[in-house]
Motif scaffolding. Structure first.
Motif, mmCIF file in Angstrom:
data_model
loop_
_atom_site.group_PDB
_atom_site.id
_atom_site.type_symbol
_atom_site.label_atom_id
_atom_site.label_comp_id
_atom_site.label_asym_id
_atom_site.label_seq_id
_atom_site.Cartn_x
_atom_site.Cartn_y
_atom_site.Cartn_z
ATOM 1 N N GLN A 15 34.611 5.229 -4.428
ATOM 2 C CA GLN A 15 33.626 5.383 -3.359
ATOM 3 C C GLN A 15 32.289 5.806 -3.944
ATOM 4 O OE1 GLN A 15 34.830 8.344 -0.520
ATOM 5 N NE2 GLN A 15 34.549 10.063 -1.932
ATOM 6 N N GLY A 16 31.253 5.659 -3.108
ATOM 7 C CA GLY A 16 29.881 5.938 -3.517
ATOM 8 C C GLY A 16 28.965 4.984 -2.783
ATOM 9 N N THR A 17 27.804 5.454 -2.349
ATOM 10 C CA THR A 17 26.895 4.622 -1.562
ATOM 11 C C THR A 17 25.571 4.452 -2.276
ATOM 12 O OG1 THR A 17 26.114 6.555 -0.353
ATOM 13 C CG2 THR A 17 27.926 5.319 0.614
ATOM 14 N N GLY A 18 24.790 3.521 -1.751
ATOM 15 C CA GLY A 18 23.484 3.245 -2.326
ATOM 16 C C GLY A 18 23.576 2.249 -3.465
ATOM 17 N N ASN A 19 22.461 2.055 -4.156
ATOM 18 C CA ASN A 19 22.453 1.225 -5.350
ATOM 19 C C ASN A 19 23.181 1.954 -6.462
ATOM 20 O OD1 ASN A 19 21.060 -1.060 -4.479
ATOM 21 N ND2 ASN A 19 19.087 -0.038 -4.685
ATOM 22 N N ILE A 20 24.230 1.358 -6.974
ATOM 23 C CA ILE A 20 25.004 1.974 -8.051
ATOM 24 C C ILE A 20 24.667 1.261 -9.356
ATOM 25 C CG2 ILE A 20 27.309 2.466 -8.938
ATOM 26 C CD1 ILE A 20 28.312 2.589 -6.088
ATOM 27 N N THR A 21 24.295 2.035 -10.365
ATOM 28 C CA THR A 21 23.992 1.485 -11.688
ATOM 29 C C THR A 21 25.215 1.654 -12.587
ATOM 30 O OG1 THR A 21 21.633 1.971 -11.466
ATOM 31 C CG2 THR A 21 22.484 1.626 -13.698
ATOM 32 N N PHE A 22 25.775 0.533 -13.005
ATOM 33 C CA PHE A 22 26.898 0.528 -13.944
ATOM 34 C C PHE A 22 26.359 0.254 -15.347
ATOM 35 C CE2 PHE A 22 28.785 -0.661 -9.880
ATOM 36 C CZ PHE A 22 29.947 0.095 -9.846
ATOM 37 N N SER A 23 26.857 0.983 -16.334
ATOM 38 C CA SER A 23 26.489 0.715 -17.732
ATOM 39 C C SER A 23 27.740 0.800 -18.597
ATOM 40 C CB SER A 23 25.418 1.693 -18.217
ATOM 41 O OG SER A 23 25.877 3.023 -18.136
ATOM 42 N N TRP A 24 27.725 0.006 -19.674
ATOM 43 C CA TRP A 24 28.891 -0.073 -20.571
ATOM 44 C C TRP A 24 28.497 0.424 -21.960
ATOM 45 C CZ3 TRP A 24 27.663 -3.249 -16.670
ATOM 46 C CH2 TRP A 24 28.662 -3.510 -15.685
ATOM 47 N N HIS A 25 29.420 1.156 -22.595
ATOM 48 C CA HIS A 25 29.118 1.825 -23.854
ATOM 49 C C HIS A 25 30.273 1.672 -24.842
ATOM 50 C CE1 HIS A 25 25.834 4.037 -21.761
ATOM 51 N NE2 HIS A 25 26.674 3.932 -20.734
ATOM 52 N N ARG A 26 29.898 1.715 -26.123
ATOM 53 C CA ARG A 26 30.900 1.785 -27.195
ATOM 54 C C ARG A 26 30.775 3.148 -27.857
ATOM 55 N NH1 ARG A 26 31.750 -2.397 -32.339
ATOM 56 N NH2 ARG A 26 33.521 -1.255 -33.246
ATOM 57 N N GLU A 27 31.880 3.781 -28.030
ATOM 58 C CA GLU A 27 31.881 5.126 -28.597
ATOM 59 C C GLU A 27 31.218 5.122 -29.985
ATOM 60 O OE1 GLU A 27 35.647 7.229 -29.699
ATOM 61 O OE2 GLU A 27 35.195 8.361 -27.863
ATOM 62 N N GLY A 28 30.293 6.086 -30.173
ATOM 63 C CA GLY A 28 29.591 6.191 -31.444
ATOM 64 C C GLY A 28 28.255 5.485 -31.453
ATOM 65 N N MET A 29 27.942 4.690 -30.408
ATOM 66 C CA MET A 29 26.657 3.989 -30.315
ATOM 67 C C MET A 29 25.789 4.667 -29.250
ATOM 68 S SD MET A 29 27.794 -0.028 -30.562
ATOM 69 C CE MET A 29 26.085 -0.529 -30.354
ATOM 70 N N LYS A 30 24.511 4.882 -29.597
ATOM 71 C CA LYS A 30 23.594 5.533 -28.658
ATOM 72 C C LYS A 30 23.179 4.596 -27.533
ATOM 73 C CE LYS A 30 21.612 8.943 -31.853
ATOM 74 N NZ LYS A 30 20.361 9.463 -32.454
ATOM 75 N N ALA A 31 22.880 3.373 -27.874
ATOM 76 C CA ALA A 31 22.414 2.418 -26.868
ATOM 77 C C ALA A 31 23.589 1.845 -26.091
ATOM 78 C CB ALA A 31 21.616 1.303 -27.531
ATOM 79 N N SER A 32 23.335 1.543 -24.824
ATOM 80 C CA SER A 32 24.390 0.920 -24.010
ATOM 81 C C SER A 32 24.474 -0.560 -24.331
ATOM 82 C CB SER A 32 24.092 1.109 -22.529
ATOM 83 O OG SER A 32 22.936 0.385 -22.151
ATOM 84 N N LEU A 33 25.636 -1.127 -24.069
ATOM 85 C CA LEU A 33 25.819 -2.563 -24.271
ATOM 86 C C LEU A 33 25.094 -3.365 -23.189
ATOM 87 C CD1 LEU A 33 29.641 -2.539 -25.072
ATOM 88 C CD2 LEU A 33 27.735 -2.549 -26.695
#
Length: 407
Positions: free
Chosen positions: A328-346
């Protein structure tokens, strides 16, 4: 003709009538008021003149019983809705489908000069005043109309005084004066009518904006209602409505419906709302109160990341899909994907959605590792558990060859 005294009834019939009236009164308590209309429309007449009073109920075309009251006493119970009278007094009526009307005060005068005014006049309408002399004083000259002691208009000959589109400020005390030629001889005398207190009535009060809730949750419906009420005498007036938010119209043009529905409201819809009601023919327009609507956002919870193929086991060169979802959760939801050990998101995606996907079109051996996703809607940010991505062995690696088989 309405009688000089109340109608006298036998005791048993009177008791039965009181029971009927009691039932009718209880039913009328929730009904609209009846309306008394005069013909001619004046509330002041000369002695000997006759006026027709007509009672209009909720369904004027519907046959039924009409009860007439004079000075708060029951006078007649008629099967027709009109009576004629030459008597002064306070008149009311009610019908089977309408509540007791407002009073109409009829004045019968023996004065030489009278000012005739209508029973009711509402803002936006034309007010007509008539100064009249008694039969033997019909020849009236130099007619002057006054409001609160000040001259409003002057006519050389007897004439009606019309004021178009009156406002509430036209309420006050009116009278008229005129010079009368007495007994057809050359003898002039100035007369003054009695003062008549005239109240210009409000056509409708400023509307009240009502909402189903002032703190809705994102994604839920909200209904706005622009509520006002017309008086019984002007119940056939057409009102139109318009709705506004933060200084801009949210419903284009004037609508006949006093209801405005928002199927799904969002955080950006928070703000100050109001409405306006307008009587189109009278050009009377009024604004409602302001209502602050604050849209609540539900925090994100229950985040989960899954992969396709399942379990994060993939062969080099294949497609790998990361599926991030929240319960659950409302509004615009921002999803981001990450690899452990990397600062930047995929990568990241923002949508009105509880689930989004991120795709690696062709994985390499170096893509093995631990992955997770995060979700944020401005209220909170949460992260999923780590998913371990591993590479499955290929036949050419088991053969011990240092190079891949030919394509």
């Amino acid at each position: 003709m309405l009688g000089e005294s109340p109608l006298l009834l036998p005791p048993m019939l009177l008791w039965a009538l009181l029971l009927i009236l009691g039932l009718a009164s209880r039913q009328a308590s929730t009904a609209k008021k009846a309306v008394v209309r005069l013909s001619p429309p004046w509330t002041t007449i000369f002695k000997g003149e006759e006026v027709t009073l007509t009672c209009h109920g909720s369904s004027s075309s519907k046959a039924g019983t009409t009860w007439w009251y004079k000075n708060q006493q029951l006078q007649e119970m008629w099967s027709t809705n009109s009576i004629e009278t030459k008597q002064g007094g306070e008149y009311r009526c009610e019908t089977q489908d309408s509540a007791l009307s407002d009073p109409v005060n009829l004045v019968v005068s023996s004065d030489r000069l009278i000012l005739q005014t209508p029973y009711s006049v509402f803002e936006g309408e034309t007010l007509v005043l008539r100064c009249r002399g008694r039969d033997e004083f019909r020849t009236v000259r130099n007619v002057t109309y006054y409001k609160d002691g000040s001259v409003s208009s002057y006519f050389l000959r007897l004439s009606d005084f019309s004021i178009p589109r009156v406002t509430l400020s036209y309420s006050g005390n009116y009278h008229c004066t005129g010079v009368v030629l007495i007994y057809a001889i050359i003898f002039l005398e100035k007369f003054s009518s009695r003062k008549v207190e005239l109240q210009v009535q409000e056509l409708f009060p400023p509307p009240e904006l009502k909402t189903t809730t002032s703190q809705p949750t994102e994604g839920t419906p909200v209904t706005l209602s622009c509520e006002t009420q017309l008086p019984p005498q002007r119940s056939d007036t057409k009102l139109h409505f318009s709705f506004f938010k933060d200084g801009r119209v949210i419903a284009s043009g004037w609508k006949e419906s006093q209801i405005f529905q928002i199927p799904a409201i969002w955080r950006e819809d928070s703000g100050s709302y109001w409405c306006e009601a307008k009587a189109m023919s009278q050009n009377i327009q009024k604004q409602s109160n302001h209502v602050k609507i604050s849209v609540k956002r539900i925090p994100i919870s229950g985040i989960l990341m899954e992969t396709q193929p399942p379990g994060g086991q993939v062969t080099e060169g294949e497609k790998l899909v990361f599926i991030c979802s929240v319960a659950q959760g409302t509004g615009n939801i921002t999803f981001s994907w990450h690899r452990e050990g990397m600062k930047a998101s995929l990568g990241e995606k923002t949508q009105h959605s509880l689930e989004e996907k991120f795709v690696l079109s062709a994985v390499k051996e170096s893509d093995a590792g631990k992955y997770y996703c995060t979700a944020s809607n401005g209220i909170n940010t949460i992260s999923s558990l780590r998913v371990n991505v591993t590479m499955k062995s290929t036949p050419w690696r088991h053969s011990g060859s240092s190079s891949r088989p030919p394509e």
